[in-house]
Write a protein that holds these residues in place. Sequence first.
Motif, PDB file in Angstrom:
ATOM      1  N   ARG A   1       0.828  -1.206   0.000  1.00  0.00           N
ATOM      2  CA  ARG A   1       0.000   0.000   0.000  1.00  0.00           C
ATOM      3  C   ARG A   1       0.860   1.253   0.000  1.00  0.00           C
ATOM      4  O   ARG A   1       0.593   2.194  -0.765  1.00  0.00           O
ATOM      5  N   LYS A   2       1.912   1.268   0.812  1.00  0.00           N
ATOM      6  CA  LYS A   2       2.767   2.460   0.877  1.00  0.00           C
ATOM      7  C   LYS A   2       3.680   2.565  -0.335  1.00  0.00           C
ATOM      8  O   LYS A   2       4.023   3.676  -0.760  1.00  0.00           O
ATOM      9  N   VAL A   3       4.085   1.429  -0.902  1.00  0.00           N
ATOM     10  CA  VAL A   3       4.859   1.485  -2.148  1.00  0.00           C
ATOM     11  C   VAL A   3       4.020   2.125  -3.251  1.00  0.00           C
ATOM     12  O   VAL A   3       4.500   2.986  -4.007  1.00  0.00           O
TER      13      VAL A   3
ATOM     14  N   SER B   1     -10.852  -4.796   4.035  1.00  0.00           N
ATOM     15  CA  SER B   1     -10.734  -4.621   2.586  1.00  0.00           C
ATOM     16  C   SER B   1     -12.095  -4.764   1.920  1.00  0.00           C
ATOM     17  O   SER B   1     -12.935  -5.542   2.358  1.00  0.00           O
ATOM     18  N   GLU B   2     -12.267  -4.005   0.839  1.00  0.00           N
ATOM     19  CA  GLU B   2     -13.465  -4.116   0.008  1.00  0.00           C
ATOM     20  C   GLU B   2     -13.273  -5.251  -1.007  1.00  0.00           C
ATOM     21  O   GLU B   2     -12.139  -5.570  -1.382  1.00  0.00           O
ATOM     22  N   PRO B   3     -14.337  -5.861  -1.468  1.00  0.00           N
ATOM     23  CA  PRO B   3     -14.212  -6.854  -2.538  1.00  0.00           C
ATOM     24  C   PRO B   3     -13.882  -6.156  -3.859  1.00  0.00           C
ATOM     25  O   PRO B   3     -14.130  -4.960  -4.020  1.00  0.00           O
TER      26      PRO B   3
ATOM     27  N   ARG C   1      -5.643  -6.424  -3.292  1.00  0.00           N
ATOM     28  CA  ARG C   1      -6.702  -5.532  -2.801  1.00  0.00           C
ATOM     29  C   ARG C   1      -6.262  -4.074  -2.807  1.00  0.00           C
ATOM     30  O   ARG C   1      -7.109  -3.167  -2.829  1.00  0.00           O
ATOM     31  N   TYR C   2      -4.962  -3.825  -2.764  1.00  0.00           N
ATOM     32  CA  TYR C   2      -4.447  -2.457  -2.873  1.00  0.00           C
ATOM     33  C   TYR C   2      -4.188  -2.082  -4.332  1.00  0.00           C
ATOM     34  O   TYR C   2      -4.458  -0.963  -4.757  1.00  0.00           O
TER      35      TYR C   2
ATOM     36  N   CYS D   1      -4.833  -0.168 -11.051  1.00  0.00           N
ATOM     37  CA  CYS D   1      -4.877  -0.751 -12.394  1.00  0.00           C
ATOM     38  C   CYS D   1      -5.571  -2.106 -12.324  1.00  0.00           C
ATOM     39  O   CYS D   1      -5.736  -2.677 -11.236  1.00  0.00           O
ATOM     40  N   PRO D   2      -5.970  -2.671 -13.471  1.00  0.00           N
ATOM     41  CA  PRO D   2      -6.508  -4.040 -13.479  1.00  0.00           C
ATOM     42  C   PRO D   2      -5.453  -5.029 -12.993  1.00  0.00           C
ATOM     43  O   PRO D   2      -4.278  -4.919 -13.344  1.00  0.00           O
ATOM     44  N   VAL D   3      -5.878  -5.983 -12.173  1.00  0.00           N
ATOM     45  CA  VAL D   3      -4.938  -6.921 -11.575  1.00  0.00           C
ATOM     46  C   VAL D   3      -5.554  -8.310 -11.540  1.00  0.00           C
ATOM     47  O   VAL D   3      -6.754  -8.479 -11.282  1.00  0.00           O
TER      48      VAL D   3
END
Length: 390
Positions: A153-155, A305-307, A343-344, A349-351
């Motif tokens: 998340r921080k990266v 986390s959100e789905p 989740r981050y 972008c699409p993952v």
Amino acid sequence: MSYNDEIDVVHLTQELMRCPSVTPTDAGVLNVLQAALEKIGFECHRLVFSDDNTPDVENLYARFGTKGPNFCFAGHTDVVPPGDLHAWTVDPFDSIIRDGKLYGRGAADMKAAVACFAAAAQRFVKSRKGAFDGSISLLITGDEEGPAINGTRKVLEWMSEQGEHIDHCVVGEPTNPNELGEMVKIGRRGSFTGFLTVEGTEGHVAYPHLADNPVPHLVAMMQALDQMHLDDGSEHFQPSNLEFTTADVGNPATNVIPKFARATFNIRFNTHHSLDGLDEKIRALLDGIAAERGASYTLKVLKNSEPFLTQEGDFSKLVAGSIEKHVGLRPELSTTGGTSDARYIKNYCPVVEFGLVGQTMHKIDEHVPVGDIEMLADIYTSILEGYFAD
């Protein structure tokens, strides 16, 4: 710099595994990976992040190229503790090959996949003689198996501040239940944790009229939560589920009505819900029970986390096609399992996620077939070839 020197993906995996990088310890593992990437020509950034009440964590962002689109491989080099060392048949950090299988902590989850990232990048860059329209990047954290506060998340936040943009991402988590090529994760359910405390009035069990026992109130609330119908699932997601993980009173006396009773629960939920929506739904239910019983409760929550769902399209087809090319299986596009750092990434972008077989991850004698490691590197290489096809 010499991208012409082939990376031996199994040897690199072993080098990474021999670093005992149990979260949050780096143990030199990022030095090993950085050296391999810089030899190819990647520009590497070592990023150390801190936060209150959490250990500092080292991370790595590496990029080959300066143009877009930027294709990113993401993963982690931290591992869970090995557990009972006497139960292992090998040293968990010796990275031993036996009967065609590589044994050791991190083999499946997920140092082999990280080595495959590097090997695939080297092969592709060599095939293009270092010149292609786009960039390849690696986002590697040392904080996936831990609090996940000072990692991916921080990266991503740092990258945004630096003007670093990624266009698509493959996360190398072990996604396959039984054999390589079975499953690609195109989404994950969300996670919501609740800490429920019911407060009563303590007293002598022989004089219940002078006390208010919180245990029956808690039991009634737990029953209502357990019977709550969340949904029936959807095309891509299984039904949401609420599970209690503990119920505690902590009362050593048999003749004392306790003052507090507590329970903890976790909800894994699909896109029918949101974190805030679940919060409101649960509090409304508990408010009703409390009013009926004249009870007092508090609820603290962690909105973990959100789905998310990466819609099927060219990107998922590219990944699935690359897998089918090498293993002869058309993978299932799934959203099962727990959470990951995807989740981050999904906010940028699409993952999708694709890695090795996960049967032995986090277990004693964790292992993967050597052939699967080599095949995974081939699949990642084909993904790059398709992504940057002229």
